[in-house]
Design an enzyme around this catalytic site. Structure first.
Site, mmCIF file in Angstrom:
data_model
loop_
_atom_site.group_PDB
_atom_site.id
_atom_site.type_symbol
_atom_site.label_atom_id
_atom_site.label_comp_id
_atom_site.label_asym_id
_atom_site.label_seq_id
_atom_site.Cartn_x
_atom_site.Cartn_y
_atom_site.Cartn_z
ATOM 1 N N ASP A 107 24.320 15.738 44.779
ATOM 2 C CA ASP A 107 23.198 15.110 44.078
ATOM 3 C C ASP A 107 22.195 14.592 45.107
ATOM 4 O OD1 ASP A 107 21.639 13.957 42.148
ATOM 5 O OD2 ASP A 107 23.082 12.428 41.547
ATOM 6 N N ASP A 165 18.451 16.537 46.592
ATOM 7 C CA ASP A 165 17.143 15.896 46.454
ATOM 8 C C ASP A 165 16.444 15.799 47.813
ATOM 9 O OD1 ASP A 165 17.321 15.590 43.747
ATOM 10 O OD2 ASP A 165 16.748 13.482 43.762
ATOM 11 N N ASP A 217 27.298 12.383 56.094
ATOM 12 C CA ASP A 217 26.256 11.604 56.778
ATOM 13 C C ASP A 217 25.541 12.470 57.811
ATOM 14 O OD1 ASP A 217 28.807 11.613 57.869
ATOM 15 O OD2 ASP A 217 28.648 9.655 58.810
ATOM 16 N N LYS A 233 33.683 14.176 53.435
ATOM 17 C CA LYS A 233 33.812 12.937 54.206
ATOM 18 C C LYS A 233 35.290 12.774 54.529
ATOM 19 C CE LYS A 233 31.933 9.143 55.871
ATOM 20 N NZ LYS A 233 31.091 9.187 57.075
ATOM 21 N N TYR A 238 31.195 10.855 39.026
ATOM 22 C CA TYR A 238 30.431 10.724 37.788
ATOM 23 C C TYR A 238 31.307 10.883 36.540
ATOM 24 C CZ TYR A 238 26.424 11.234 40.935
ATOM 25 O OH TYR A 238 25.519 11.074 41.950
#
Ligand code: NAD
Length: 359
Positions: free
Chosen positions: A248, A252, A224, A192, A141
């Protein structure tokens, strides 16, 4: 010494839910010895309307001087066509960056009273209490280079860059271990590392920091798999620490395990413990102005503020207990309502929590 709290209502339901939080803070001030002063300023779309930018200079200055910032939410369809730099969300990103709020704490707690609101079976989510710690000022970001460019052959391509240096990783890893020490002493670092070099460095640094926290059991998980495990068996986690974009998305997903987005608070802290506190949901333009928004995520954000920035743990506990009592009494805003309960609006819910502060 009197602590300063900057209140940023923002847009949509922001002013409605923040009004309940202000009511709560004033009650704590009046009846429970909380020594704070409140100031209010515009941010997001409200900042744009007032000063032509989502983060007006005056708002930023007040935020820098404050011991803690309480934010409602920003955004709304009327601002969606603005230039990128003028969008309400830029105000939020600007505050996070300017105040160096690198550690985003998002608890996912399932209140037993709301077990039926979760999409998952009670035996999978019952008693859920996990903390997701998301790095907030690095990664894709903020990384450079970024943008949309035109290649030599005329084809447009979008570029973002995930960058973390080892100091940034160490800082968030330490926060993760600190939080784990105060909870169940288990930390899962999500990355990852099988594909991304930035994740390989992440893992290496987290392992290095772990040497300073021998009591914490550290594990690693690919993002994942973490997404799958959060839905399959979320109670296996205590504290999860991860980078900005993974956090992020995972937070959620974790939020939905608990049934309502209207119940979950968050804290974003800098290295001095000063912070910004906000519900995890957005400005909910679909219900703004109707007096039906659930204020509990914002009231629980006040509880996190009391605990982490104002060092008022006992008052934080009092707020948590008050929220639980109100749920016990069967009061529900429409987002968490079920037939056997009493449906109430935003203001009545806020009033009930304030009333339940008393022993
Ligand atoms: P949202 O979280 O605002 O709403 C999603 C759904 O949840 C809606 O149906 C909404 O009515 C409901 N909801 C959210 N909060 C609720 C509450 N307290 N009580 C009852 N119901 C609630 O997400 P969205 O619709 O994707 O985004 C709306 C706007 O909010 C957009 O402009 C977006 O950019 C912005 N946004 C802001 C933040 C923030 O300020 N931190 C976060 C996410 C989205």
């Amino acid at each position: 010494m009197t602590k300063k709290i900057l209140v940023l209502p923002g847009d949509g339901i922001g002013p409605e839910i923040v009004a309940e939080a202000t009511k709560l803070l004033n009650a704590l001030r009046r009846d429970h010895g909380l020594d704070v002063e409140l100031e209010e300023a515009p941010v997001g779309g409200a900042g744009y309307d007032a000063a032509g930018v989502p983060l007006p200079d005056d708002t930023l200055e007040l935020a820098r001087e404050a011991d803690a910032v309480l934010l409602g939410a920003v955004g709304g369809p009327q601002y969606d066509t603005l230039d990128w730099e003028l969008r309400p969300e830029r105000g939020l990103l600007g505050l996070r960056a300017e105040l160096n709020l690198f550690a985003n704490l998002r608890p996912a707690i399932l209140y037993p009273q709301l077990a039926s609101a979760s999409a998952l079976k009670p035996e999978i989510v019952g008693g859920l209490d996990i903390m997701i710690l998301r790095e907030l000022t690095g990664g894709a970001y903020f990384g450079e280079p970024r943008g949309i460019r035109i290649r030599d052959d005329g084809v447009r391509e979008g570029v973002n860059t995930i960058v973390y240096n080892e100091h940034e990783i160490e800082r968030i890893a330490r926060s993760g271990f600190d939080i784990a020490m105060k909870r169940g002493k288990r930390l899962c670092s999500v990355d990852k590392a099988n594909v991304l070099e930035v994740s390989q460095l992440w893992r290496e640094v987290v392992v290095r920091v772990a040497a300073d926290f021998p009591q914490v059991e550290l594990s690693h998980m690919y993002v994942d798999n973490a997404a799958m495990q959060l839905v399959r068996a979320p109670k296996q986690f205590d504290v999860i620490v991860t980078e900005n974009m993974f956090g992020d998305i995972l937070s959620d997903a974790a939020a939905m395990l608990t049934g309502s987005i209207g119940m979950l608070p968050s804290a974003s802290l800098n290295s001095e413990g000063r912070g910004m506190y906000e519900p995890i949901h957005g400005s909910a333009p679909d219900i703004a102005g109707q007096g039906v928004a659930n204020p509990l995520a914002t009231l629980l954000s006040v509880s996190m503020m009391l605990r982490y920035s104002l060092k008022e743990g006992a008052l934080a506990e009092r707020v948590d207990v008050a929220v639980s009592r109100v749920l016990d009494r069967g009061l529900r805003t429409p987002d968490i309502w079920t037939e056997d309960c009493e449906k109430v609006g935003t203001v009545a819910m806020g009033d009930a929590v304030v009333a339940a502060l008393e022993p």
